[in-house]
Design a protein around this motif. Sequence first.
Motif, mmCIF file in Angstrom:
data_model
loop_
_atom_site.group_PDB
_atom_site.id
_atom_site.type_symbol
_atom_site.label_atom_id
_atom_site.label_comp_id
_atom_site.label_asym_id
_atom_site.label_seq_id
_atom_site.Cartn_x
_atom_site.Cartn_y
_atom_site.Cartn_z
ATOM 1 N N TRP A 76 0.824 -1.213 0.000
ATOM 2 C CA TRP A 76 0.000 0.000 0.000
ATOM 3 C C TRP A 76 0.852 1.254 0.000
ATOM 4 O O TRP A 76 0.415 2.308 -0.486
ATOM 5 C CB TRP A 76 -0.951 -0.020 1.179
ATOM 6 C CG TRP A 76 -2.017 -1.048 1.025
ATOM 7 C CD1 TRP A 76 -2.131 -2.233 1.687
ATOM 8 C CD2 TRP A 76 -3.106 -0.999 0.110
ATOM 9 N NE1 TRP A 76 -3.223 -2.929 1.249
ATOM 10 C CE2 TRP A 76 -3.847 -2.185 0.274
ATOM 11 C CE3 TRP A 76 -3.530 -0.068 -0.837
ATOM 12 C CZ2 TRP A 76 -4.979 -2.461 -0.467
ATOM 13 C CZ3 TRP A 76 -4.675 -0.344 -1.577
ATOM 14 C CH2 TRP A 76 -5.385 -1.528 -1.385
ATOM 15 N N PHE A 77 2.064 1.173 0.519
ATOM 16 C CA PHE A 77 2.964 2.325 0.441
ATOM 17 C C PHE A 77 3.323 2.617 -1.022
ATOM 18 O O PHE A 77 3.344 3.779 -1.451
ATOM 19 C CB PHE A 77 4.225 2.053 1.260
ATOM 20 C CG PHE A 77 5.178 3.218 1.292
ATOM 21 C CD1 PHE A 77 5.006 4.247 2.197
ATOM 22 C CD2 PHE A 77 6.248 3.280 0.411
ATOM 23 C CE1 PHE A 77 5.883 5.327 2.225
ATOM 24 C CE2 PHE A 77 7.136 4.344 0.436
ATOM 25 C CZ PHE A 77 6.938 5.370 1.346
ATOM 26 N N LEU A 78 3.596 1.573 -1.804
ATOM 27 C CA LEU A 78 3.917 1.762 -3.214
ATOM 28 C C LEU A 78 2.704 2.246 -4.000
ATOM 29 O O LEU A 78 2.847 3.034 -4.949
ATOM 30 C CB LEU A 78 4.445 0.447 -3.800
ATOM 31 C CG LEU A 78 5.806 -0.018 -3.264
ATOM 32 C CD1 LEU A 78 6.181 -1.368 -3.875
ATOM 33 C CD2 LEU A 78 6.889 1.012 -3.565
ATOM 34 N N VAL A 79 1.496 1.784 -3.620
ATOM 35 C CA VAL A 79 0.291 2.255 -4.303
ATOM 36 C C VAL A 79 0.101 3.754 -4.103
ATOM 37 O O VAL A 79 -0.137 4.512 -5.052
ATOM 38 C CB VAL A 79 -0.937 1.474 -3.803
ATOM 39 C CG1 VAL A 79 -2.233 2.117 -4.299
ATOM 40 C CG2 VAL A 79 -0.878 0.030 -4.265
ATOM 41 N N ALA A 80 0.225 4.205 -2.839
ATOM 42 C CA ALA A 80 0.073 5.635 -2.559
ATOM 43 C C ALA A 80 1.200 6.449 -3.177
ATOM 44 O O ALA A 80 0.982 7.565 -3.674
ATOM 45 C CB ALA A 80 0.010 5.862 -1.048
ATOM 46 N N ALA A 113 -12.299 4.511 -3.358
ATOM 47 C CA ALA A 113 -12.577 3.133 -2.921
ATOM 48 C C ALA A 113 -11.281 2.379 -2.652
ATOM 49 O O ALA A 113 -11.177 1.616 -1.674
ATOM 50 C CB ALA A 113 -13.398 2.408 -3.981
ATOM 51 N N VAL A 114 -10.266 2.585 -3.498
ATOM 52 C CA VAL A 114 -8.977 1.924 -3.295
ATOM 53 C C VAL A 114 -8.322 2.407 -2.001
ATOM 54 O O VAL A 114 -7.792 1.608 -1.208
ATOM 55 C CB VAL A 114 -8.058 2.178 -4.501
ATOM 56 C CG1 VAL A 114 -6.667 1.596 -4.255
ATOM 57 C CG2 VAL A 114 -8.657 1.568 -5.765
ATOM 58 N N ALA A 115 -8.356 3.721 -1.756
ATOM 59 C CA ALA A 115 -7.753 4.265 -0.537
ATOM 60 C C ALA A 115 -8.483 3.784 0.709
ATOM 61 O O ALA A 115 -7.859 3.488 1.734
ATOM 62 C CB ALA A 115 -7.768 5.790 -0.593
ATOM 63 N N PHE A 116 -9.820 3.680 0.634
ATOM 64 C CA PHE A 116 -10.578 3.187 1.792
ATOM 65 C C PHE A 116 -10.240 1.730 2.091
ATOM 66 O O PHE A 116 -10.061 1.345 3.254
ATOM 67 C CB PHE A 116 -12.075 3.329 1.524
ATOM 68 C CG PHE A 116 -12.943 2.759 2.613
ATOM 69 C CD1 PHE A 116 -13.110 3.428 3.811
ATOM 70 C CD2 PHE A 116 -13.564 1.534 2.449
ATOM 71 C CE1 PHE A 116 -13.899 2.892 4.825
ATOM 72 C CE2 PHE A 116 -14.350 0.992 3.445
ATOM 73 C CZ PHE A 116 -14.516 1.673 4.638
ATOM 74 N N LEU A 117 -10.113 0.914 1.040
ATOM 75 C CA LEU A 117 -9.753 -0.498 1.241
ATOM 76 C C LEU A 117 -8.370 -0.623 1.856
ATOM 77 O O LEU A 117 -8.166 -1.384 2.820
ATOM 78 C CB LEU A 117 -9.816 -1.233 -0.095
ATOM 79 C CG LEU A 117 -9.358 -2.700 -0.082
ATOM 80 C CD1 LEU A 117 -10.253 -3.527 0.821
ATOM 81 C CD2 LEU A 117 -9.343 -3.263 -1.495
ATOM 82 N N GLY A 118 -7.396 0.135 1.317
ATOM 83 C CA GLY A 118 -6.042 0.045 1.868
ATOM 84 C C GLY A 118 -5.960 0.538 3.291
ATOM 85 O O GLY A 118 -5.309 -0.095 4.141
#
Length: 223
Positions: A76-80, A113-118
Amino acid sequence: MAERSAPRALPVRVDAVLVQAVIAAALSFAHLHDLAVAAGQDGWKAWAYPISVDLLLVAAWRRLRSGESKAAGWCWFLVALTASLGANIATAGLLDLDHVPASLRVVVAGWPAVAFLGGTLLAHGPAEPAPDPREQNDELTNEVAQQGSLPAPATASRPAAPASRPALAAPPTDRLPTALVDHARKVAAEHRTRTGASIDTDTLRARLGVPGPLAEAIAAQLT
């Protein structure tokens, strides 16, 4: 001639790394806001996007610092980080903000939605199971066996020892493991608190799961 006084130290020490982090965060915040506006997210929604990315970065950083489930933290760090860097690159002149492609609009619209899931997965990780007291007793008994005081006691799955087997002598009290004695003291204190009486040898042997001679040697240490 009067002595010159030493210069007074500044009450607050300026950290160059902290200043650099504030500058980088402000620039990234502005780029994310501009990209959200270009993708059709105007008003307060455009300001919510950079906040969402920064919060996901902080949640992933906290998971990495805790040392638990580092794979999820790095993921999730790489996603953000990709979302932040992507906004910086897109607003650097490589993308026409007046004609944003439809694919980018879809990505921006689906980001909440992606940020809420992560954030949910990072904040609410699986709880560690409580240790089983029976496993702790087995570990203490194995420690006694490794030190050569007594052989490891038979478990429930092993056949019972024959009745003609001679009784084992109690080991010397100075050879008892400190961890086993400390655990026995806790068990005795708990028994006294619950019943108001001192724990007897049979009860101590049953609670610790150790042979009778070893329980007698431990009880002698508790007196």
